[in-house]
Design a protein around this motif. Sequence first.
Motif, PDB file in Angstrom:
ATOM      1  N   GLU A  26      -6.917 -36.618   0.415  1.00  0.00           N
ATOM      2  CA  GLU A  26      -7.191 -35.774   1.630  1.00  0.00           C
ATOM      3  C   GLU A  26      -6.337 -35.843   2.853  1.00  0.00           C
ATOM      4  OE1 GLU A  26     -11.231 -36.498   2.152  1.00  0.00           O
ATOM      5  OE2 GLU A  26     -11.990 -35.408   0.438  1.00  0.00           O
ATOM      6  N   GLU A  49      -4.296 -32.972   4.393  1.00  0.00           N
ATOM      7  CA  GLU A  49      -4.498 -32.632   5.603  1.00  0.00           C
ATOM      8  C   GLU A  49      -3.341 -32.606   6.459  1.00  0.00           C
ATOM      9  OE1 GLU A  49      -7.772 -35.060   6.882  1.00  0.00           O
ATOM     10  OE2 GLU A  49      -9.245 -34.031   5.685  1.00  0.00           O
ATOM     11  N   GLN A  55      -7.174 -26.330   5.325  1.00  0.00           N
ATOM     12  CA  GLN A  55      -8.619 -26.493   5.055  1.00  0.00           C
ATOM     13  C   GLN A  55      -8.866 -27.663   3.935  1.00  0.00           C
ATOM     14  OE1 GLN A  55     -11.108 -25.991   6.947  1.00  0.00           O
ATOM     15  NE2 GLN A  55     -12.759 -26.738   5.376  1.00  0.00           N
ATOM     16  N   VAL A  56      -9.335 -28.461   3.881  1.00  0.00           N
ATOM     17  CA  VAL A  56      -9.236 -29.645   2.707  1.00  0.00           C
ATOM     18  C   VAL A  56     -10.803 -29.729   2.277  1.00  0.00           C
ATOM     19  CG1 VAL A  56      -8.999 -31.948   1.949  1.00  0.00           C
ATOM     20  CG2 VAL A  56      -7.508 -30.815   3.414  1.00  0.00           C
TER      21      VAL A  56
END
Length: 83
Positions: free
Chosen positions: A44, A48, A2-3
């Motif tokens: 991100e 991810e 979860q980013v």
Amino acid sequence: MQVEHHDLHHEFPEYLDFIHALQASSEQFGHLYDQYQNLTREVERLEEEDLPVDDFTIENMKKHRVWLKDQMYRMLVAHKSGG
């Protein structure tokens, strides 16, 4: 993984109109904004995809992102107050 997303629209929703105004009127803000967005996308993506990257590199990327955000925030506050 979860980013958490860090684009400026999530970070400063109360400044949305000012973000758009400064993007259109300030070359400096536009340059900082582009750098921030590109760096955020890269951080991100690394998080991810759980890509191997050393802690020093990712922390420096995040510190630079905070610095960019701080510079833009100062510009947003000044613009909002008419400066």
